[in-house]
Enzyme design. Structure first.
Site, PDB file in Angstrom:
ATOM      1  N   THR A   1       1.426  -3.327  11.808  1.00  0.00           N
ATOM      2  CA  THR A   1       0.260  -3.415  10.953  1.00  0.00           C
ATOM      3  C   THR A   1       0.837  -3.641   9.602  1.00  0.00           C
ATOM      4  OG1 THR A   1      -0.435  -1.239  11.787  1.00  0.00           O
ATOM      5  CG2 THR A   1      -1.049  -1.963   9.600  1.00  0.00           C
TER       6      THR A   1
ATOM      7  N   THR B   1       0.968  -1.154  -0.044  1.00  0.00           N
ATOM      8  CA  THR B   1       0.016  -0.042  -0.097  1.00  0.00           C
ATOM      9  C   THR B   1       0.995   1.029  -0.121  1.00  0.00           C
ATOM     10  OG1 THR B   1      -0.190  -0.147   2.549  1.00  0.00           O
ATOM     11  CG2 THR B   1      -1.902  -1.237   1.146  1.00  0.00           C
TER      12      THR B   1
ATOM     13  N   SER C   1      -5.308   5.994   4.498  1.00  0.00           N
ATOM     14  CA  SER C   1      -4.830   4.565   4.334  1.00  0.00           C
ATOM     15  C   SER C   1      -5.393   3.984   5.488  1.00  0.00           C
ATOM     16  CB  SER C   1      -3.011   4.626   4.651  1.00  0.00           C
ATOM     17  OG  SER C   1      -2.932   5.170   5.814  1.00  0.00           O
TER      18      SER C   1
ATOM     19  N   LYS D   1       4.458  -6.860   3.886  1.00  0.00           N
ATOM     20  CA  LYS D   1       4.052  -5.315   3.555  1.00  0.00           C
ATOM     21  C   LYS D   1       3.734  -4.733   4.967  1.00  0.00           C
ATOM     22  CE  LYS D   1       0.818  -3.339   3.284  1.00  0.00           C
ATOM     23  NZ  LYS D   1      -0.033  -2.207   4.169  1.00  0.00           N
TER      24      LYS D   1
ATOM     25  N   ASN E   1       0.510  10.802   6.090  1.00  0.00           N
ATOM     26  CA  ASN E   1      -0.653  10.332   7.070  1.00  0.00           C
ATOM     27  C   ASN E   1      -1.653  11.692   7.042  1.00  0.00           C
ATOM     28  OD1 ASN E   1      -0.367   7.505   7.762  1.00  0.00           O
ATOM     29  ND2 ASN E   1       1.399   8.296   8.616  1.00  0.00           N
TER      30      ASN E   1
ATOM     31  N   GLU F   1       6.930   4.760   7.570  1.00  0.00           N
ATOM     32  CA  GLU F   1       6.535   5.776   7.023  1.00  0.00           C
ATOM     33  C   GLU F   1       7.329   7.133   7.303  1.00  0.00           C
ATOM     34  OE1 GLU F   1       1.844   4.628   5.999  1.00  0.00           O
ATOM     35  OE2 GLU F   1       2.289   5.707   7.862  1.00  0.00           O
TER      36      GLU F   1
END
Lengths: 414, 414
Positions: free
Chosen positions: A199, A162, A414, A188, A409, A286
């Site tokens: 996650t 993603t 997401s 992922k 974010n 991220e």
């Protein structure tokens, strides 16, 4: 949004090894992402066994609930696994459950197997029900187009991304009773990463022959020291799924007992592979600019050490200081102090990059910040803490908290 | 670094009321900050009583350890309070403790009182011992220059700032048995803010006459619904201190029992004042662009509701979504799911800005994002969650997580 490649991405792609008894195919359904694969089908030789570890979230997604139940009712037997990247299908009530059932039913017919031999995983936005009818048309093509090649594994790692900025995959080979077996895994994850689990999705397959109970034990143990020891942002996904599949195609006597000496090398290879995949997830955290390893010693027990390590790893102030290459070790002390675990303030020691910063509850007498500051400029930061009360220890990993995290974010749904 | 004024700062400065029996003076010591007051002395009429709530950090700073012990050994009697902004004097071993003792001894001599009637608070960098000799020369000037005026209170609020972008102060008046009493408080804090306590200092004084045990009870109750219900970044400071001082100068019969009807209005005024100060801290949360109020209902009990609320309030993904004005309510569901408290996924409801978003475990049938998106554009965001299992409820406050937070904390050594 096209994200730039993480500066912590490995410079070379891992060499992937096909796993006998495992075939894969990917497709670009356009469900959410356009022009890239987003749907993965894996199928497994008859007799394959699976073990899974899933999110402990109380709001787990429909695919997680399905897979957990399928593994339980089917005794771990697995025929196929389908993964879509685009919608998590979590918090979607009966419609979400119906969509999962529709996909499982269609796949069971294609694979000529009971529905509870189909596992599912989804990742993406929470709260939007999966529209199964948009994926069903791809199933027969996927089933027809499968291959067991390294390229198929590489494409599978692409298909489950993603916000990941690079695909994550790794392989190992090891001998069991003189027979070479292979382990290959893909993963992922980059945000909403916290233990229990991160996650993330991760799927590892091997051709080793391993009895279901032992398979579960090995997976739990390996997960504990890898995916349960990483955190990006302390947020726990509704969709986390780690599945280990053993096709049993390798020609060696089945493994069934944890203390069988033949299990040792396999366990080591599995643990290494899981840790490699988990660290790839942190490296793609991220906005991550730095990989941070935190070792805790001297805690009351290992669980206390883990909680202290995660308190440091999840501290926004520690993570932003590291983002700024600031050797602000006082924030590490603060994060230890708030962990709620026993620590002897007057015996605590902290080192950064192997250089002692504090000892016996205060800054070292001859503290010279220069070498610590030099270490802080690097991509990989090492923090070691001794809290001075016992023998417990743990090692956890995280990344820094940067403008990139906010960019991703605050703008990306997401 | 000069930080821009928080967009959530109140448009008008609060009108401050002097408190009989309380005098204040501030000085610019240049200890860390240049050209602004950074040292505050408050002195109290003989017979004044204090109650305190301090950080639960296991690595609490030397001033916290001193003040906690002084209150305990002195039965709450207080003569003076000294505060410096610049160094937290936490994790500084014996040298830190010696510095605190030196300041207390000097002040006790100036104020002609026992050393345990001196309270201290410090805020700033962790790990650097306080150099008492740099502050001692200012004490006699401070003692000589005190005043009880509103301006002195205003200057005091300025003197305790670190990364705060505005001074925080508020007053209330209320009657006890026909006599008007005043409450005035100041606070500081903007980062390292999490419950138990927020990373902050707050000092509230009143001229009411209140027995020590009741003073402690009222402070604990009020703190629970204010400073212990806010979070900026989930990090807990080593220096948090909230002190309530009652000079007893007001001419009313002393209050001693919690169920005395005369206590009611005072309790209400105190709770309002504490909440006002606590929300000023959130409004000055590092980088904050939005104030977020989270109400949780339907939890197993109030403590569970609080933990669920804080799980949402501390979620980086919730906070960044709000920074991006994104009505990404799935992240709220995620944060409820990871809280570890009982929640009935199939009865959960979420509303944003008073508009139902999810009900009975899924998105509302006729969901229209437009009005929710409009609410998300505002400065004050309201989230209400019902987890569907019981009667427990709580309300907590936080701010969004923005580029400003990273700017401040990756560059500023606080």
């Amino acid at each position: 949004m096209q994200l730039p490649l993480s500066p912590l991405a490995p410079s070379d792609a891992a060499k992937l090894l096909p796993v006998p008894g495992v075939r894969l195919a990917s497709a670009a359904s356009g469900y959410r992402y356009k022009g890239r694969p987003d749907l993965l089908l894996m199928t497994f030789e008859a007799g394959s066994q699976a073990a899974g570890v899933f999110t402990r979230s109380l709001t787990a997604g429909a695919p997680v609930l399905w897979s957990r139940e399928a593994l339980a009712s089917g005794g771990g037997a697995i025929s196929a696994l389908i993964v879509n990247a685009g919608t998590a299908n979590a918090f979607t009530g009966q419609r979400g459950a119906d969509a999962v059932l529709a996909l499982s039913a269609a796949l069971a017919e294609l694979c000529e197997c009971p529905k509870n031999q189909i596992l599912q995983a989804s990742t993406g936005v929470i709260g939007e029900p999966l529209e199964a009818e948009r994926l069903l048309p791809y199933l027969s093509g996927l089933a027809a187009g499968q291959s067991h090649t390294a390229q198929a594994w590489q494409m599978a790692a692409e298909a489950i991304r993603t916000t990941d900025t690079f695909p994550k995959a790794a392989s190992r080979q090891v001998e069991i009773a003189g027979t070479t077996v292979t382990l290959t895994g893909i993963a992922k994850g980059s945000g909403m990463i916290a233990p229990d689990l991160a996650t993330m999705l991760a799927f590892v397959a091997t051709d080793a022959k391993i009895e279901p109970a032992l398979l579960s034990t090995l997976l739990s143990e390996g997960c504990d020291q890898s995916f349960n020891a990483i955190t990006v942002d302390s947020d726990t996904s509704t969709s986390d799924s780690l599945v280990l599949i053993a096709s049993g195609m390798a020609d060696h006597p089945p493994l069934s007992k944890a203390d069988d000496p033949e299990v040792g090398p396999f366990r080591t290879a599995l643990n290494e592979l899981l840790l490699e995949l988990a660290l790839l997830v942190v490296r793609d955290g991220e906005g991550a600019e730095k990989l941070i390893a935190i070792s805790v010693a001297g805690a009351a027990d290992n669980a206390a050490a883990r909680r202290i390590g995660l308190s440091v790893a999840n501290s926004p102030l520690v993570k932003t200081a590291i983002a700024g290459s600031d050797a602000n070790w006082g924030r590490i002390v603060m994060a230890v102090g708030k962990a709620g675990e026993a620590a002897d303030r007057d015996r605590m020691a902290v080192s950064i990059g192997g250089i002692a910063v504090a000892r016996d509850g205060e800054r070292v007498a001859d503290y010279d910040e220069a070498p610590v500051a030099a270490h802080m400029q690097g991509r990989e930061i090492e923090i070691a803490i001794d809290v001075g009360v016992g023998e417990g220890q743990a090692r956890v990993w995280t990344c820094d908290l940067t403008h990139g995290y906010i960019d991703i974010n605050a703008d990306y749904r997401s």
